[in-house]
Design a protein around this motif. Structure first.
Motif, mmCIF file in Angstrom:
data_model
loop_
_atom_site.group_PDB
_atom_site.id
_atom_site.type_symbol
_atom_site.label_atom_id
_atom_site.label_comp_id
_atom_site.label_asym_id
_atom_site.label_seq_id
_atom_site.Cartn_x
_atom_site.Cartn_y
_atom_site.Cartn_z
ATOM 1 N N LEU A 256 0.814 -1.219 0.000
ATOM 2 C CA LEU A 256 0.000 0.000 0.000
ATOM 3 C C LEU A 256 0.849 1.272 0.000
ATOM 4 O O LEU A 256 0.436 2.290 0.556
ATOM 5 C CB LEU A 256 -0.911 0.025 1.222
ATOM 6 N N THR B 112 -0.931 4.436 -1.205
ATOM 7 C CA THR B 112 -2.031 4.775 -0.303
ATOM 8 C C THR B 112 -1.495 5.393 0.980
ATOM 9 O O THR B 112 -2.011 6.403 1.454
ATOM 10 C CB THR B 112 -2.869 3.523 0.017
ATOM 11 N N ARG C 15 -0.578 9.051 1.059
ATOM 12 C CA ARG C 15 -1.694 10.004 1.075
ATOM 13 C C ARG C 15 -2.087 10.431 2.488
ATOM 14 O O ARG C 15 -2.808 11.410 2.671
ATOM 15 C CB ARG C 15 -2.917 9.397 0.383
ATOM 16 N N THR D 232 -9.115 -1.136 0.991
ATOM 17 C CA THR D 232 -9.318 0.226 1.487
ATOM 18 C C THR D 232 -10.791 0.568 1.466
ATOM 19 O O THR D 232 -11.579 -0.014 0.717
ATOM 20 C CB THR D 232 -8.542 1.259 0.644
ATOM 21 N N VAL E 137 -12.895 3.983 0.902
ATOM 22 C CA VAL E 137 -12.733 5.348 0.429
ATOM 23 C C VAL E 137 -13.970 6.175 0.790
ATOM 24 O O VAL E 137 -15.086 5.675 0.755
ATOM 25 C CB VAL E 137 -12.502 5.364 -1.097
#
Length: 179
Positions: free
Chosen positions: A90, A93, A96, A143, A145
């Protein structure tokens, strides 16, 4: 000490893990020599103490500055306590995640779903809006979102309960509260 301020304490077998911003220490005690503190790891710590979670057959999982780690093993009977990064798949990800508001991240483990859920602020946001979910049975990540999760817990049956106060991005047609 090096490693920054203390951010959390967590019992682990017969020791106490002292989480710092960029380090973890171990406090152990015995009836003869009393208590002692020893360094465990430098460079890995947490600013998200509400993510430190005991997960059966995995160890302690927690969010660090560069991903999710697990502490596993013990220090008795010849065993060795170790740390391992779990979010290598990840990388994009994890980049972020908003560093300034990582303290708002929280996590739980559901015995019913056999999943570890961690909700984090991303893309400069100040409240958690993305979930990182580790599935024990598949040893895989997924994930969630646009999940504005401000608090998360589990009930006695292992059902995940989360809450938020903003609705869906502040849009009034979406409910806020506990779900």
């Amino acid at each position: 000490r090096e490693g920054g301020g203390i951010t959390g304490l967590f019992p682990y077998y017969n020791q106490l893990l002292v989480f710092r911003e960029r380090a973890i220490e171990i406090v152990r005690g015995d009836p003869i020599s009393g208590f002692s503190t020893v360094p465990f790891i430098q460079g890995i710590g947490t600013r998200s103490p509400n993510t430190i979670t005991a997960v059966p057959n995995v160890g302690l999982m927690f969010l660090s500055n560069d991903g999710v780690y697990r502490v596993h093993g013990g220090m008795d009977g010849g065993s060795k306590i170790e740390i391992e990064k779990m979010t290598s798949p990840l990388v994009k990800t994890v980049k972020r995640i908003t560093p300034a508001t990582m303290s708002r991240a929280s996590a739980v483990f559901s015995t019913k779903w056999r999943e570890w859920h961690c909700y984090v602020p991303v893309d400069g946001g100040d409240i958690p809006s993305m979930g990182l979910v580790y599935h024990l049975d598949k040893n895989a990540w997924s994930t969630r979102v646009s999940f504005p999760v401000s608090a998360v817990s589990v009930d006695q049956r292992g059902e995940i309960i989360f809450g938020h106060s903003v609705g869906n991005n502040g849009t009034p047609q979406y409910e806020s509260g506990l779900f």
